[in-house]
Design a protein around this motif. Structure first.
Motif, PDB file in Angstrom:
ATOM      1  N   ASP A   1      -3.427   3.651   4.878  1.00 20.04           N
ATOM      2  CA  ASP A   1      -3.610   2.496   5.764  1.00 20.04           C
ATOM      3  C   ASP A   1      -3.792   2.922   7.104  1.00 20.04           C
ATOM      4  O   ASP A   1      -4.779   2.375   7.696  1.00 20.04           O
ATOM      5  N   TRP A   2      -3.238   4.231   7.853  1.00 13.67           N
ATOM      6  CA  TRP A   2      -3.375   4.629   9.149  1.00 13.67           C
ATOM      7  C   TRP A   2      -4.956   4.858   9.168  1.00 13.67           C
ATOM      8  O   TRP A   2      -5.897   4.674  10.033  1.00 13.67           O
TER       9      TRP A   2
ATOM     10  N   GLN B   1     -12.171   2.139   3.240  1.00 17.94           N
ATOM     11  CA  GLN B   1     -12.471   2.887   2.041  1.00 17.94           C
ATOM     12  C   GLN B   1     -11.176   2.564   0.920  1.00 17.94           C
ATOM     13  O   GLN B   1     -10.295   2.587   1.360  1.00 17.94           O
ATOM     14  N   THR B   2     -11.568   2.373  -0.136  1.00 16.94           N
ATOM     15  CA  THR B   2     -10.524   1.707  -1.156  1.00 16.94           C
ATOM     16  C   THR B   2     -10.239   2.876  -2.084  1.00 16.94           C
ATOM     17  O   THR B   2      -9.296   2.753  -3.142  1.00 16.94           O
TER      18      THR B   2
ATOM     19  N   TYR C   1      -8.693  12.525   1.981  1.00 14.33           N
ATOM     20  CA  TYR C   1      -9.356  10.992   2.029  1.00 14.33           C
ATOM     21  C   TYR C   1      -9.810  10.837   3.285  1.00 14.33           C
ATOM     22  O   TYR C   1      -9.466  10.988   4.539  1.00 14.33           O
ATOM     23  N   GLY C   2     -11.202  10.226   3.295  1.00 12.82           N
ATOM     24  CA  GLY C   2     -11.625   9.582   4.327  1.00 12.82           C
ATOM     25  C   GLY C   2     -12.031  10.599   5.272  1.00 12.82           C
ATOM     26  O   GLY C   2     -11.836  10.278   6.425  1.00 12.82           O
TER      27      GLY C   2
ATOM     28  N   LEU D   1       2.172   8.961   1.751  1.00 12.03           N
ATOM     29  CA  LEU D   1       0.677   8.771   1.455  1.00 12.03           C
ATOM     30  C   LEU D   1       0.246   7.432   1.552  1.00 12.03           C
ATOM     31  O   LEU D   1      -1.144   7.181   2.131  1.00 12.03           O
ATOM     32  N   ASN D   2       0.713   6.368   1.239  1.00 11.35           N
ATOM     33  CA  ASN D   2       0.501   5.015   1.661  1.00 11.35           C
ATOM     34  C   ASN D   2       0.319   4.671   3.039  1.00 11.35           C
ATOM     35  O   ASN D   2      -0.849   4.107   3.278  1.00 11.35           O
ATOM     36  N   TRP D   3       1.251   5.087   3.739  1.00  8.92           N
ATOM     37  CA  TRP D   3       1.110   5.041   5.223  1.00  8.92           C
ATOM     38  C   TRP D   3      -0.140   5.706   5.696  1.00  8.92           C
ATOM     39  O   TRP D   3      -0.872   5.164   6.497  1.00  8.92           O
ATOM     40  N   ALA D   4      -0.476   6.786   5.450  1.00  7.58           N
ATOM     41  CA  ALA D   4      -1.466   7.684   5.801  1.00  7.58           C
ATOM     42  C   ALA D   4      -2.900   7.126   5.453  1.00  7.58           C
ATOM     43  O   ALA D   4      -3.760   6.978   6.288  1.00  7.58           O
TER      44      ALA D   4
END
Length: 87
Positions: free
Chosen positions: A65-66, A78-79, A5-6, A60-63
């Motif tokens: 957002d970070w 990035q969505t 991701y990203g 995963l959600n925390w990462a």
């Protein structure tokens, strides 16, 4: 299990202790140059969960957002959701 991701790899696998799963995330990004520098961030004890799936989702959600917060000043938010990467 790792997610991409990203420009980062996310490892959200929890620890198990005393009958609970401890959500934590390991986030790694390697630069693309031949003198590749690796950047790593580890966040532990995000939450204690009753199931492994719940702990993975929290990490995963925390990462995500970070990463979004970190990258927001450079490329905007990035969505899209991360993709599963076989390693």
């Amino acid at each position: 299990m790792e997610y991409e991701y990203g420009g980062w790899s996310i490892d959200p696998m929890p620890d198990f202790s005393l009958g609970k799963f401890s959500a934590h995330a390991r986030i790694i990004r390697a630069s693309s140059g031949c003198d590749a520098d690796t950047e790593m961030h580890i966040e532990r004890d995000l939450a204690w969960c009753n199931s492994e799936d719940e702990a993975i989702q929290i990490a995963l959600n925390w990462a995500i957002d970070w990463i979004n917060t970190r990258n927001a000043s450079v490329s905007g938010r990035q969505t899209d959701r991360p993709t599963f990467a076989q390693r």
